[in-house]
Design a protein around this motif. Structure first.
Motif: not given
Lengths: 287, 354, 330
Positions: C272-301
Motif C-alpha cells: 500500500t502507499l503507507a506500507s511502501k513508505i514505511a518499508a523503504e523511506y529509511q533505506g532510500a538509495t537516491s534523492n529521486l527515491d526519497v522524492a518518489s516515496l514522498i510523492y506516495l505520501g502526497l497521494i495518500l494525503l
C-alpha cells in the motif's frame, strides 16, 4: 422557531373550558377493558405503587391525577408493559385486559403494545418524514394495504391533516411542538390500537396546542379508550369521564409509595370527593 | 454531528502525515551524545550481534559506553546523515546520492561477514541443500518454481527433494543483506544483472517481503518451501537451516568464518571510497573455499565531528586483532579483516578529526 | 478599553460601557491560537510534502499515478504509484466492508441486546483492541494469523468462491493482501464500533420507546429508528475507519508481503502507499527515491483529504434530510 410550522386553527379563548362530556351511563352498562387487581409496582427494592385495584371502561377517557412521585406514570406504563425496559422493574398482582392477565412474564410485551398504544410526555416524532412517521408503524406491523388512506385518516383524526397535507415529505421534526404531539397521536392511532395511553401529553405544550389535543380526544373517544395521566386538574376535569386520584402514602417504616386513593366519575371527584385527601388535592390545598 | 465531522477532518488529515512521521521516527529516536564517555550508533542488523559483544568489552577496556540500535543499514545511513548518532553502520557502501547527502562522511570497513540462503524444506536440515549461483538466480527470477526441478536435483544427488512450490522471501526494507545478495546474483546471472540489478532495495520479480531479519525469518519459518537470505549470525542464533553454495572453485561451502575470510582474500587493492565487493570471488587456489555471499560491513562517520577522539579510539580498537577475535566464534561468524583492508581502514580513520 | 471605572456617573448607569472580561479574552486567545496552530501545522505538513516530492513530480509528472513500476536500483530508476494505490484501495475498502457489519453489530449488541452485566466487560475488551500497538498486531499477523489464514481460510474460500477473481489460488506464505485486510479489519473494528456505540447510546430513549410503544420488536425498532437516527454518524465513523485503514503503515508492512504486481487475487502479495513508505523511506538509495516515496505520501494525503470531504458531505447531507439541523423540538 415559530412561524412557518404553527397550526392554522382558529384561536379560541383559552379558558372557555368545554364540557361536552356526556353523562356517564350506568356502571353495569359499561364494558370493562382493564381489570386491575392488587397491583404492586416495584423498582429494585423500592415500591412505587402498592395494592392498586380498579376497572377501566371501554370508550371512556380515564384520567390519572395526583402529585409528583405518586407513581401515576409508572401505573400507566404497566398497561403496555413499557416498564419492562427497566431491568430492575417487577410487578405483583394482575392486569386483566379483556379478561386475560397481561402482567405475567409469559406474556409477549410486543403483542400487548400492538393493542395498547401510547403517547408520551414529550413529543417524540421519528427522524423521518411526516408521512413516514405515520406509515412506518403500519408497514412494520404488516398493515401495508392502502397506506396512503391510512396515513390520511390517522392525520385527519389527529386534526393535523389540513396543516401538513402539502408537505408530507418534510421532516417530522420540522413541525412545532403541538403539531409534533398530534403527529405522535396520529402515529399511535394509525396502527389501530384498542387503547391509547397518554402520559402527560400536553405538559410541554402551550395552551392552544393543549386545547387541540383535548378536542381530538373528545372526537376519538367513540373509537378508542383513552387513559391519560395529567398533573393538570383542569385538564382532567375537561377531558375525563372517570378520574383516579393517586397519592403518596407512608408505610410503617416511613417508606413512601404511591397508592390509589379514590376512583370515581370525574364529576364526583371534583365536586364531592369521598376522601379528605382527594378533596385537599382538588381544591389546591395540597400538591 | 457537525462536531464529529470537524474532529474527523482533523484526525484523518493528520493520518497520512503520521505515516510519514512514523517512517522518520526510527532515526529520531537515537539521541545525540551529550557526554564524551558515550558513543551512539545505529544501522545494520548484520553487525548488531558484533556490537553487542564489542560494546561491553570496550566499556571495560576504555570506560566508554557504546550504544547501538539495530535499525537496518538504510536507517543507519539516514541517522548518520541527520547526525542523530555518532556513527552509522551499513553493509552496503553509500550510493552517490547518499554520500553527497551525508556530506563529509567516510565509510570504513570494520567487519567481515556474510549473508546466507535460508530455507524451509521439510526433512532437509542445515547444509543438506546444495545450490549454485545460477540456480539461486533462476529461483529468485521465478524461472525455477518447484523444489523437484531438475536443476535443483542435479546439484543434490542422493537428497530426496519434495514436490513443493518454491516461495522466495526477501527484505521489504532497505537492507545490506539485500545488497550483498543482489550483488552476488548480478555477478552470477546476466539476466539478473540486466533485469534486476544490485541495490539495498530492488524491484523483485516476485516473492514475499518481510520486514527486517525477523520478518524474513518469520515468513520462512511459517512457509514450507520458502527460501530467503539472512545474515549468518542471525541464522545461527535462531537455528535456521541454510544452504551450501557452490563457489567458482567448484566447492560447496557453508559460510564458516574461514570460508568468509577466504573470500576476503580476493581483495588486492582497496579503492579510494573503500567500496569493495567480495561476492563470487574468482577461482583461485588461495581461496578455494571462499563463501560467495560474503560482505564487508562499514562504519560511517563524519570526518569532522566533536566526537572524533572517542570515535577514532573506538574504531581503532574494533579493528585490532583482539576485538576481531571477540566476534569470530561459532555463534557470531565474523571473519578477521585482511591486512590490506585493515591499513586502508586505518588510513581513512586518520582523516577523522574534531 | 478595560474600564474598571467606579465613578459616580457610571455607578448610576451600571449597564453602560462595554466591559472587557479577562476570562473571555484569555479563552478567545488560547482557543484561537490553538485553532490557528492546528491549521498552520496542516498547511506546513502539506507544503513540506509537496516540496519533498518536487524532484519526482517534475520528473514523472502526473503519470506517476498510473505507472506501476518501482525500481530504486541506481541507474535504472523508475517510479510509479499505481500498484500501491491499488493496494491501498483494495485493502482499505475490503477491510471496511468486513469491519462495518461486525462493528455495527458489536455496537448494537452492546447498547441494545446484551445483558447489562456483559456490557461493561465486553465494551472494555473491544476498546482494548484499539490500544494494542500496530506493530504488535503486525507481529501477531505474520506469526499467527497469516499462517492460519493461508492454511485454513484461503483454501476454503478458494474452493467455495474460486470463480470470483478475488479468491484465486491461495498464497504459499502467510503474508498477503488478504492477511493485511484481516489485520486492518481488526484495527478499525474498535474505532468504528466505539463511535457507533456512542451514536446508538445517543439515540433518545423516547424515540426508542415511541417505536416500541407501537408494538414493534427490538429489531424493527433498531432498523426503523436507531439506524436512521445514527446513519450520518455511522457513515462518518466508517470513513474515519477508512482513513485509518489507508494510513496504517507498520502493521501492513509486516503482513502484506510487498510487490508491485496489480492482481485481483487477494491471496497475492502487494503493497500500500503507507506500507511502501514505511518499508523503504529509511533505506532510500537516491534523492529521486526519497522524492518518489514522498510523492506516495502526497497521494495518500490527497486521498485522506478526499475521504474527509466525503465524510463531511455525508454528515451534512444526512442531517439535512432528517431536518435535524432545523431544531424543531419545542
Amino acid at each position: 422557531m415559530k412561524g412557518a410550522g404553527e397550526p392554522s386553527i382558529t384561536i379560541e379563548p383559552i379558558m372557555r373550558v368545554e364540557t361536552r362530556r356526556q353523562p356517564l351511563p350506568p356502571r353495569e352498562r359499561l364494558e370493562t377493558i382493564f381489570h386491575v387487581e392488587g397491583l404492586d409496582a416495584i423498582y429494585g427494592s423500592k415500591t412505587a405503587l402498592k395494592g392498586v385495584s380498579m376497572e377501566i371502561y371501554k370508550n371512556l377517557v380515564t384520567a390519572i391525577i395526583g402529585p409528583s412521585g405518586c407513581g401515576k406514570s409508572t401505573y400507566v406504563r404497566c398497561f403496555n408493559r413499557m416498564n419492562d425496559l427497566i431491568p430492575s422493574f417487577r410487578m405483583n398482582g394482575s392486569i386483566r385486559y379483556h379478561g386475560q392477565d397481561i402482567s405475567g412474564s409469559n406474556i409477549d410485551p410486543v403483542a400487548v403494545r400492538r393493542n395498547i398504544g401510547m403517547v408520551f410526555q414529550r413529543p417524540n416524532p421519528f427522524p423521518k418524514s411526516i408521512y413516514d412517521n405515520v406509515a412506518w408503524g403500519c408497514r412494520v406491523l404488516g398493515m401495508k394495504d392502502d397506506l396512503d388512506v391510512r396515513v390520511e385518516r390517522a392525520l385527519t383524526q389527529a386534526a393535523l391533516w389540513d396543516e401538513v397535507k402539502d408537505r408530507l415529505k418534510a421532516s417530522g421534526l420540522s413541525l412545532s411542538g403541538g403539531q409534533q404531539q398530534r403527529l405522535c397521536i396520529a402515529r399511535a392511532i394509525a396502527v389501530e390500537p384498542d387503547v391509547v395511553l397518554m402520559d402527560e401529553p400536553a405538559s410541554s405544550l402551550d395552551p392552544i396546542a393543549t386545547q387541540a389535543i383535548e378536542q381530538l380526544m373528545h372526537g376519538l373517544k367513540s373509537e378508542y379508550t383513552f387513559v391519560i395521566v395529567t398533573h393538570n386538574m383542569q385538564q382532567a376535569a375537561r377531558v375525563a369521564d372517570m378520574t383516579a386520584f393517586f397519592s403518596i402514602s407512608r408505610g410503617e417504616e416511613g417508606e413512601r409509595y404511591g397508592e390509589l386513593i379514590e376512583y370515581d366519575a370525574t364529576e364526583k371527584i371534583f365536586t364531592a370527593p369521598s376522601d379528605k385527601r382527594t378533596e385537599d388535592y382538588v381544591t389546591g390545598r395540597f400538591g | 454531528m457537525p462536531n464529529l465531522g470537524t474532529s474527523i477532518r482533523i484526525v484523518t488529515a493528520l493520518a497520512a502525515a503520521a505515516a510519514l512521521a512514523a517512517a522518520g521516527a526510527g532515526a529520531a529516536s537515537a539521541t545525540p551524545a551529550k557526554q564524551l564517555t558515550t558513543l551512539n550508533g545505529a544501522g545494520s542488523s548484520l553487525i548488531a550481534p558484533a556490537l553487542a559483544v564489542w560494546g561491553p568489552a570496550y566499556t571495560k577496556a576504555a570506560g566508554v559506553e557504546v550504544n547501538y540500535s539495530s535499525v537496518g543499514s538504510g536507517a543507519g545511513i539516514a541517522a548518520i546523515t541527520a547526525k542523530t548518532v555518532d556513527f552509522g553502520a551499513s553493509d552496503a557502501p553509500l550510493t552517490p546520492d547518499q554520500a553527497s547527502a551525508c556530506g563529509d562522511c567516510v565509510q570504513i570497513p570494520w567487519a567481515l561477514s556474510a549473508t546466507v540462503p535460508t530455507y524451509n524444506i521439510p526433512g532437509l536440515h542445515s547444509g543438506q541443500l546444495k545450490l549454485d549461483g545460477p540456480t539461486l538466480a533462476k529461483i529468485f527470477l521465478g524461472r525455477i518454481t518447484n523444489w523437484d526441478d531438475p536443476a535443483v536435483k542435479k546439484l543434490n544427488a542422493g537428497v530426496r527433494l519434495p514436490n513443493l512450490k518454491i516461495t522466495t522471501v526477501h527484505r521489504s526494507d532497505g537492507s545490506g543483506d539485500t545488497y550483498a545478495f543482489t550483488d552476488y546474483l548480478s555477478h552470477v546471472s546476466s539476466q539478473w544483472a540486466s533485469q534486476v540489478g544490485t541495490a539495498t532495495s530492488v524491484s523483485w520479480p516476485g516473492g514475499v517481503g518481510g520486514a527486517k531479519n525477523p520478518g524474513v525469518a518469520a515468513v520462512i519459518a511459517s512457509t514450507p518451501g520458502a527460501i530467503g537470505y539472512i545474515s549468518v549470525a542471525y541464522v545461527i542464533q535462531n537455528h535456521l537451516d541454510w544452504a551450501r553454495m557452490k563457489n567458482s572453485a567448484g566447492n560447496f561451502v557453508l559460510a564458516s568464518a574461514p570460508d568468509i575470510e577466504a573470500a576476503a582474500q580476493s581483495v588486492k587493492t582497496v579503492p579510494a571510497g573503500n567500496k569493495m565487493s567480495i561476492v563470487d570471488p574468482p577461482k583461485n587456489a588461495k581461496f578455494k573455499n571462499a563463501w560467495p555471499l560474503s560482505t564487508f560491513t562499514y562504519v560511517i562517520v563524519h570526518t569532522v565531528t566533536p566526537q572524533a577522539q572517542a570515535l577514532r579510539k573506538f574504531i581503532f580498537w574494533a579493528l585490532t586483532p583482539k576485538a576481531q577475535r571477540l566476534i569470530n566464534n561459532s555463534f557470531l561468524v565474523f571473519a578477521p579483516i585482511p591486512t590490506v583492508v585493515l591499513s586502508a581502514a586505518e588510513r581513512t580513520l586518520n582523516k577523522v578529526h574534531a | 478599553m478595560a474600564s474598571i471605572d467606579t465613578t459616580s456617573e457610571s455607578a448610576r448607569r451600571p449597564f453602560e460601557g462595554r466591559r472587557v472580561h479577562l476570562g473571555d479574552v484569555v479563552l478567545q486567545g488560547v482557543a484561537g491560537a490553538a485553532a490557528a496552530g492546528a491549521t498552520a501545522l496542516v498547511l506546513l505538513i502539506a507544503w513540506k510534502v509537496v516540496d519533498g516530492a518536487r524532484p519526482s513530480i517534475s520528473k514523472f509528472g502526473i503519470s506517476f499515478v498510473w505507472h506501476d513500476v518501482w525500481n530504486p536500483v541506481v541507474g535504472r530508476e523508475a517510479y510509479g504509484a499505481a500498484s500501491f494505490l491499488f493496494g491501498t484501495a483494495i485493502t482499505s475498502f475490503v477491510a471496511l466492508l468486513l469491519a462495518a457489519p461486525l462493528a455495527i453489530g458489536i455496537a448494537l449488541f452492546l447498547t441494545e441486546l446484551a445483558p447489562r452485566v456483559l456490557r461493561g466487560p465486553v465494551t472494555s475488551l473491544v476498546e482494548t483492541l484499539a490500544a494494542i500497538p500496530s506493530v504488535v498486531v503486525g507481529l501477531w499477523g505474520i506469526l499467527v494469523l497469516g499462517p492460519a489464514l493461508r492454511s485454513h481460510v484461503e483454501p476454503w474460500l478458494h474452493s467455495a468462491l474460486g470463480w470470483i477473481p478475488l479468491f484465486g489460488p491461495p498464497s504459499s506464505a502467510g503474508a498477503s493482501i488478504f492477511t493485511a485486510i484481516v489485520v486492518l479489519t481488526i484495527m478499525i473494528l474498535p474505532i468504528v464500533s466505539s463511535i457507533s456505540r456512542e451514536l446508538f447510546l445517543g439515540v433518545p430513549a423516547e424515540l426508542k420507546e415511541g417505536a416500541l410503544a407501537l408494538g414493534t420488536t427490538r429489531w424493527e425498532m433498531v432498523r426503523g429508528v436507531v439506524f436512521p437516527y445514527a446513519r450520518g454518524g455511522i457513515a462518518a465513523a466508517l470513513i474515519l475507519g477508512l482513513g485509518r485503514a489507508m494510513g496504517e503503515a507498520i502493521a501492513v508492512t509486516q503482513v502484506i508481503g510487498g510487490g508491485t504486481t496489480i492482481s485481483w487475487n487477494l491471496f497475492n502479495q502487494g503493497d500500500t502507499l503507507a506500507s511502501k513508505i514505511a518499508a523503504e523511506y529509511q533505506g532510500a538509495t537516491s534523492n529521486l527515491d526519497v522524492a518518489s516515496l514522498i510523492y506516495l505520501g502526497l497521494i495518500l494525503l490527497v486521498l485522506s483529504l478526499g475521504a474527509n470531504i466525503a465524510a463531511q458531505w455525508i454528515v451534512r447531507g444526512v442531517a439535512r434530510r432528517h431536518g435535524v439541523t432545523r431544531g424543531g423540538r419545542a
